[in-house]
Design an enzyme around this catalytic site. Structure first.
Site, PDB file in Angstrom:
ATOM      1  N   ASP A  73     -47.053  32.663  25.020  1.00 10.58           N
ATOM      2  CA  ASP A  73     -48.471  32.281  24.505  1.00 10.58           C
ATOM      3  C   ASP A  73     -48.937  30.942  25.044  1.00 10.58           C
ATOM      4  OD1 ASP A  73     -50.387  32.970  23.014  1.00 10.58           O
ATOM      5  OD2 ASP A  73     -49.786  31.740  20.984  1.00 10.58           O
ATOM      6  N   SER A 102     -46.396  27.777  25.557  1.00  6.14           N
ATOM      7  CA  SER A 102     -47.490  26.923  24.909  1.00  6.14           C
ATOM      8  C   SER A 102     -47.885  26.148  26.341  1.00  6.14           C
ATOM      9  CB  SER A 102     -47.308  25.894  23.856  1.00  6.14           C
ATOM     10  OG  SER A 102     -48.524  25.337  23.439  1.00  6.14           O
ATOM     11  N   HIS A 145     -47.974  31.501  16.800  1.00  8.76           N
ATOM     12  CA  HIS A 145     -47.816  30.677  18.174  1.00  8.76           C
ATOM     13  C   HIS A 145     -46.309  31.099  18.814  1.00  8.76           C
ATOM     14  CE1 HIS A 145     -48.951  28.349  21.378  1.00  8.76           C
ATOM     15  NE2 HIS A 145     -48.536  27.296  21.085  1.00  8.76           N
TER      16      HIS A 145
END
Length: 437
Positions: free
Chosen positions: A132, A106, A217
């Protein structure tokens, strides 16, 4: 010196040499079976990284993975602030930056990129993997303001949650590495829909809603962990323009090394332009599936397109799969080839036979065929069925091409509710005939 600083618990992580076989586990209690497996293979996965806990006057107490009791023995106090110092390397120990692999999830993906770009000199960090990478505030920004291929010798990214809500997506959509992987299109992941909430409640209790929201995610992390499994279980990804084209089975070509392996064992080949690769995965580990491209040429003996549904049963040298549904949304037009993708969760081996069945059609077509059989309307045959001569198949993982012909060559007509058997055959194309000449 401020005496308040002495009460700060300092966790010093010495990681001068981080080897590729370093094995890390969560400090949370593990299921008994898994713990035993780890203990059994401890000699194979021992890490040389040392974790030292420093208190006010201590010289450093070594804590161990999966040993919560060591935290108590070392006097860990959860009420005090915690400072984590990650020790790097120096030229004095002759540790090459090219051996460093940063993995960021992330926002951490972009932090890894900033770390890579901030290092001076001509020698870059070896590899950065973005799991991601975060989308808000980074989508559409210049390479210097996000993770980019310039931040390391090799940069790869796995995009798993790029679906937009109110113009924003949790994960970044645009390609930002040398290779960008888009499992299941990258927008959303199987098993993460809100319809799966009941299953998540059984697993996570009151945290089920949170788990459902972050499911796609976090899938990037689990896909990367899955890639560490034994050889032969890694997922292959294929270059393609978008997921729609991939779903049509148009993108399984691996010529000139265009395909690559998702995760840790990726083939590291820096590209001048980012490569977008697509694949389908299962909803849980192991995530690997087997990709097949099917091309079927129909001859519709009716003037208008037919809306219908088929099923295929596949027989391989290892396994067989029964009744895989196939729906052609736009109907079947006359004399046209249809291409589509089928994925299997098990390795069926080499495909040797296909059973193709016409499952659905208009009721009147069955009635009309029956009437034609009973009452001879004339010498010219009347058909409302389909002609199906060959089925062409390509296996993505093996790159093997196969052609299947009807077992009964005297009757190529496919009728409603009828199942036909197709076996391997060899057809000489115009190109092959020219080569023979």
């Amino acid at each position: 010196m401020d005496t308040s600083l002495l009460s700060v618990t300092i966790l010093l992580v010495l990681s001068i040499f981080i080897q590729s076989n370093a094995y890390g586990q969560s400090l949370k209690p593990e299921p008994v079976g898994r713990t035993r497996a780890v203990e059994t293979n401890r000699t194979l996965h021992e890490t040389k990284t040392r974790f030292l806990l420093f208190r006010e006057t201590s010289r450093g107490c070594q804590i161990q993975i999966n040993r919560l009791d060591r935290l108590q023995e070392c006097g860990f106090n959860s009420s005090l602030p915690l400072v984590m110092i990650i020790h790097g390397w120096s030229e004095s120990v002759q540790f090459s930056r090219s051996h460093v692999h940063l993995i960021g999830y992330s926002l951490g993906a972009h932090v890894s990129g900033f770390a890579g770009s901030s290092i001076g000199g001509t020698r870059k960090i070896g590899r950065i993997t973005g799991l991601d990478p975060a989308g808000p505030l980074f989508e559409g920004r210049s390479p210097s303001d996000r993770l980019s291929p310039d931040d390391a010798n090799f940069v790869d990214a796995i995009h798993t949650f790029t679906r937009e809500y109110m113009g924003l997506s949790v994960g970044i959509k645009q390609p930002i590495g040398h290779y960008d992987f888009y499992p299941n299109g990258g927008s959303f992941q199987p098993g993460c829909h809100f319809l799966e909430l009941y299953r998540h409640i059984a697993q996570h209790g009151f945290n089920a809603i949170t788990q459902t929201i972050k499911c796609s995610h976090e899938r990037s992390v689990h896909l990367f962990i899955d890639s560490l499994l034994p050889a032969g279980t890694q997922s292959t990804a294929y270059p393609c323009r978008d997921m729609d084209s991939f779903s049509q089975g148009l993108c399984l070509s691996c010529k000139k090394g265009r395909c690559n392996t998702l995760g840790y064992h990726i083939r590291q080949e820096p590209q001048s332009r980012s490569k977008r690769l697509f694949l389908v995965t299962r909803a849980e580990s192991p995530f690997k599936v087997y990709h097949y491209s099917f091309k079927i040429h129909f001859i519709n003996q009716r003037e208008k397109p037919m809306e219908t549904t088929f099923t295929m049963s596949l027989l391989g040298t290892k396994e067989k799969m029964q009744k895989i549904p196939i729906t052609l949304d736009k109907g079947i037009a006359s004399n046209k080839t249809y291409s589509f993708l089928i994925t299997l969760e098990v390795d069926i081996g080499e495909l040797i036979m296909i059973k193709f069945k016409w499952e659905g059609s208009a009721v009147w077509a069955n009635v009309w065929n029956t009437v034609q059989t009973i009452i001879p309307w004339g010498t010219r045959p009347h058909h409302s069925g389909l002609l199906l001569k060959t089925i062409r198949v390509k296996a993505g993982e093996t790159q093997q091409r196969m052609t299947f012909c009807s077992e009964n060559t005297d009757d190529l007509q496919l009728r409603p509710t009828q199942e036909k058997i197709f076996v391997k055959c060899e057809l000489k194309s115009k190109k092959s005939k020219q080569k023979i000449r």
